[in-house]
Design an enzyme around this catalytic site. Structure first.
Site, PDB file in Angstrom:
ATOM      1  N   ARG A 122       1.273  -1.068   0.122  1.00 24.08           N
ATOM      2  CA  ARG A 122      -0.190   0.402   0.096  1.00 24.08           C
ATOM      3  C   ARG A 122       0.892   1.527  -0.040  1.00 24.08           C
ATOM      4  O   ARG A 122       2.178   1.150   0.487  1.00 24.08           O
ATOM      5  CB  ARG A 122      -1.140  -0.619   1.277  1.00 24.08           C
ATOM      6  CG  ARG A 122      -1.889  -1.039   1.421  1.00 24.08           C
ATOM      7  CD  ARG A 122      -2.683  -1.094   3.061  1.00 24.08           C
ATOM      8  NE  ARG A 122      -3.974  -2.343   2.842  1.00 24.08           N
ATOM      9  CZ  ARG A 122      -3.393  -3.127   3.230  1.00 24.08           C
ATOM     10  NH1 ARG A 122      -2.276  -3.163   3.948  1.00 24.08           N
ATOM     11  NH2 ARG A 122      -4.349  -4.251   3.794  1.00 24.08           N
ATOM     12  N   LYS A 127      -2.038  -2.111   7.490  1.00 22.98           N
ATOM     13  CA  LYS A 127      -3.076  -1.683   9.037  1.00 22.98           C
ATOM     14  C   LYS A 127      -3.846  -2.192   9.745  1.00 22.98           C
ATOM     15  O   LYS A 127      -3.132  -3.632  10.010  1.00 22.98           O
ATOM     16  CB  LYS A 127      -4.869  -1.471   8.040  1.00 22.98           C
ATOM     17  CG  LYS A 127      -4.903  -1.305   6.620  1.00 22.98           C
ATOM     18  CD  LYS A 127      -6.544  -1.633   5.369  1.00 22.98           C
ATOM     19  CE  LYS A 127      -6.766  -0.323   4.898  1.00 22.98           C
ATOM     20  NZ  LYS A 127      -7.985  -0.949   4.078  1.00 22.98           N
ATOM     21  N   HIS A 145      -2.309   2.532  -5.997  1.00 23.68           N
ATOM     22  CA  HIS A 145      -3.500   0.821  -5.338  1.00 23.68           C
ATOM     23  C   HIS A 145      -3.945   0.284  -6.496  1.00 23.68           C
ATOM     24  O   HIS A 145      -4.446  -0.479  -6.650  1.00 23.68           O
ATOM     25  CB  HIS A 145      -4.639   2.157  -4.802  1.00 23.68           C
ATOM     26  CG  HIS A 145      -5.286   1.217  -3.508  1.00 23.68           C
ATOM     27  ND1 HIS A 145      -4.501   0.552  -2.501  1.00 23.68           N
ATOM     28  CD2 HIS A 145      -6.126  -0.259  -3.325  1.00 23.68           C
ATOM     29  CE1 HIS A 145      -5.178   0.355  -2.007  1.00 23.68           C
ATOM     30  NE2 HIS A 145      -6.219  -0.575  -2.438  1.00 23.68           N
ATOM     31  N   ARG A 162      -1.166  -1.351  -6.800  1.00 21.35           N
ATOM     32  CA  ARG A 162      -1.452  -3.095  -5.791  1.00 21.35           C
ATOM     33  C   ARG A 162      -2.149  -3.454  -6.314  1.00 21.35           C
ATOM     34  O   ARG A 162      -2.600  -5.241  -6.262  1.00 21.35           O
ATOM     35  CB  ARG A 162      -1.916  -2.844  -4.554  1.00 21.35           C
ATOM     36  CG  ARG A 162      -2.428  -3.755  -3.696  1.00 21.35           C
ATOM     37  CD  ARG A 162      -2.307  -2.347  -2.287  1.00 21.35           C
ATOM     38  NE  ARG A 162      -3.536  -3.666  -1.124  1.00 21.35           N
ATOM     39  CZ  ARG A 162      -2.905  -4.334  -0.499  1.00 21.35           C
ATOM     40  NH1 ARG A 162      -1.266  -4.303  -0.667  1.00 21.35           N
ATOM     41  NH2 ARG A 162      -3.572  -4.960   0.287  1.00 21.35           N
ATOM     42  N   HIS A 214      -4.030  -8.625   3.585  1.00 17.19           N
ATOM     43  CA  HIS A 214      -5.579  -8.787   3.855  1.00 17.19           C
ATOM     44  C   HIS A 214      -6.244  -9.713   5.049  1.00 17.19           C
ATOM     45  O   HIS A 214      -5.650 -10.682   5.106  1.00 17.19           O
ATOM     46  CB  HIS A 214      -6.261  -9.804   2.525  1.00 17.19           C
ATOM     47  CG  HIS A 214      -6.384  -8.384   1.939  1.00 17.19           C
ATOM     48  ND1 HIS A 214      -7.033  -9.212   0.364  1.00 17.19           N
ATOM     49  CD2 HIS A 214      -5.794  -7.255   1.459  1.00 17.19           C
ATOM     50  CE1 HIS A 214      -6.827  -8.008  -0.770  1.00 17.19           C
ATOM     51  NE2 HIS A 214      -6.289  -6.936   0.161  1.00 17.19           N
ATOM     52  N   TYR A 217     -10.393 -10.727  -7.311  1.00 15.50           N
ATOM     53  CA  TYR A 217      -9.298 -10.364  -7.565  1.00 15.50           C
ATOM     54  C   TYR A 217      -9.752 -11.691  -9.426  1.00 15.50           C
ATOM     55  O   TYR A 217      -9.770 -11.419  -9.898  1.00 15.50           O
ATOM     56  CB  TYR A 217      -7.914 -10.843  -7.515  1.00 15.50           C
ATOM     57  CG  TYR A 217      -7.600  -9.191  -7.045  1.00 15.50           C
ATOM     58  CD1 TYR A 217      -7.182  -8.097  -7.479  1.00 15.50           C
ATOM     59  CD2 TYR A 217      -7.251  -9.163  -5.770  1.00 15.50           C
ATOM     60  CE1 TYR A 217      -6.849  -6.899  -7.111  1.00 15.50           C
ATOM     61  CE2 TYR A 217      -7.547  -8.043  -4.900  1.00 15.50           C
ATOM     62  CZ  TYR A 217      -6.778  -6.975  -5.233  1.00 15.50           C
ATOM     63  OH  TYR A 217      -6.405  -5.827  -4.964  1.00 15.50           O
TER      64      TYR A 217
END
Length: 294
Positions: free
Chosen positions: A147, A171, A240, A243, A266, A275
Site C-alpha cells: 500500500r 493496517k 492502489h 497494487r 488482507h 481479483y
C-alpha cells in the site's frame, strides 16, 4: 470525559488503530451528531433512535455519497454503540434496526502486463538519484503489492538484503514480510548507493527526497499518476491501481489465492477473492472478441 472522547481513546490505545483510522471514526460520529443537532437539538446517545439514523442515512444519499462511504460511517457508529453498551451508557443499539444501503460491486482497476512492461521499460524516468528513485517506487508497488502508506513508511531497517525480504507495517499496525527477487534487489542497492551520496544526512526513511526528508503521500501519488499517464488512458491512475495490478498478475500466473492474501496483508480471503472476478471479466472480454459465436 465525553463519551466520544472515551471511545476515541479506546480506539487509539486499546485497539491500537492508526491515526488515520481514528480520524475517520471521529468524523463519522461527529457527522451524525451534527445532523441530529440541526434536526432536533442536542441528544444523548441513548436518546438517538433507529428512525433518526435512517433519516441521516437518507440525507447522506441525497448528498450523493457512495454506498461504500455510508456503510463505513454506519460501521463506525456500530462500533461506537457496541462500546457504549459495554460501558453501560446505553441500553440498546439503534443500529441493529438500520439496514445499510447495498453497495454496487466495483471491480478493481488494473493494468495489463504489456502496459506495465511499457511503464517500466519504455518510460524515461531521468538520470541520477531522482530517476533511480522514481523508477524504483513504481517497480516496488508492482513487484510487492504494498500500500501507499506502507511504502512511504518503510525504514532502512525494514529492508533485509541478505534474506531478500521487506517488513511492512500495514493496517492496524500489523506487520508482514514480503519477499523480493534478484532484479528488485539490484535496483534497491543502486538506489541506496545514490541516495547515500546525495543525502548523507537524512531520516531513517528508505525513500527520501533530495533534502533527506521522507516522501509524502501527495508526492508519491502524483509520481504514479504522472508516470501511468504516459502509457495508459484509464481514469484511475493511483498507487492502489498498481497494487491491484500486482494481485491480478499473480493470479494470472497461477499463484494461490491464500498466498496472494498473505502478500497483500488482507484479513479476509473474501477481500482477495475480488481479483478472481477481475480475471474472469478479462476472460469474458477475450472470449467475446475472439469467438465468432460469442
Amino acid at each position: 470525559m465525553l463519551l466520544t472522547d472515551a471511545f476515541i481513546e479506546y480506539l487509539r490505545y486499546e485497539r491500537n488503530y492508526s491515526a488515520g483510522t481514528v480520524a475517520y471514526y471521529k468524523a463519522d460520529i461527529q457527522d451524525l451528531q451534527d445532523f441530529i443537532e440541526e434536526k432536533v437539538g442536542d441528544l444523548t446517545p441513548s436518546e438517538v433512535d433507529a428512525e433518526l439514523i435512517r433519516e441521516w442515512v437518507i440525507s447522506l444519499m441525497d448528498k450523493g455519497l457512495l454506498a461504500s462511504t455510508i456503510n463505513r460511517k454506519l460501521s463506525s457508529l456500530r462500533s461506537y454503540y457496541k462500546f457504549l453498551l459495554r460501558k453501560g451508557e446505553v441500553d440498546s443499539d439503534p443500529l441493529r434496526r438500520v439496514v445499510a444501503p447495498k453497495k454496487k460491486k466495483v471491480l478493481p482497476v488494473f493494468l495489463k502486463e504489456s502496459d506495465m512492461d511499457r511503464v517500466l521499460d519504455d518510460t524515461d524516468f531521468g538520470e541520477g538519484f531522482k530517476g533511480c528513485r522514481d523508477r524504483l517506487v513504481i517497480e516496488m508497488f508492482y513487484v510487492t503489492g504494498m500500500r501507499l502508506a506502507e511504502l512511504i513508511g518503510l525504514d532502512d531497517g525494514d529492508v533485509d538484503f541478505s534474506l531478500s525480504q521487506i517488513k511492512v507495517t500495514g493496517k492496524r499496525n500489523k506487520q508482514r514480510l514480503i519477499p523480493f527477487g534478484e532484479e528488485l534487489k539490484v535496483m534497491m542497492s543502486e538506489y541506496v548507493n545514490r541516495r547515500n551520496e546525495v543525502a548523507p544526512v537524512r531520516s531513517n526513511a528508505f525513500f527520501i527526497r533530495e533534502n533527506g526528508e521522507c516522501l509524502s503521500r501527495s508526492f508519491v501519488t502524483n509520481l504514479v499518476k504522472r508516470t501511468l499517464s504516459k502509457v495508459v488512458a484509464i481514469k484511475k491512475r493511483s498507487p492502489h491501481v498498481l497494487r491491484h495490478t500486482f494481485a491480478t498478475t499473480m493470479l494470472n500466473h497461477d499463484a494461490k489465492l491464500v498466498a496472494i492474501k498473505e502478500l497483500l496483508g488482507h484479513e479476509s480471503l473474501a477481500t482477495t477473492e475480488v481479483y478472481t472476478h477481475t480475471t474472469f471479466e478479462e476472460l469474458k472480454k477475450v472470449y467475446n472478441q475472439a469467438h465468432p459465436r460469442a
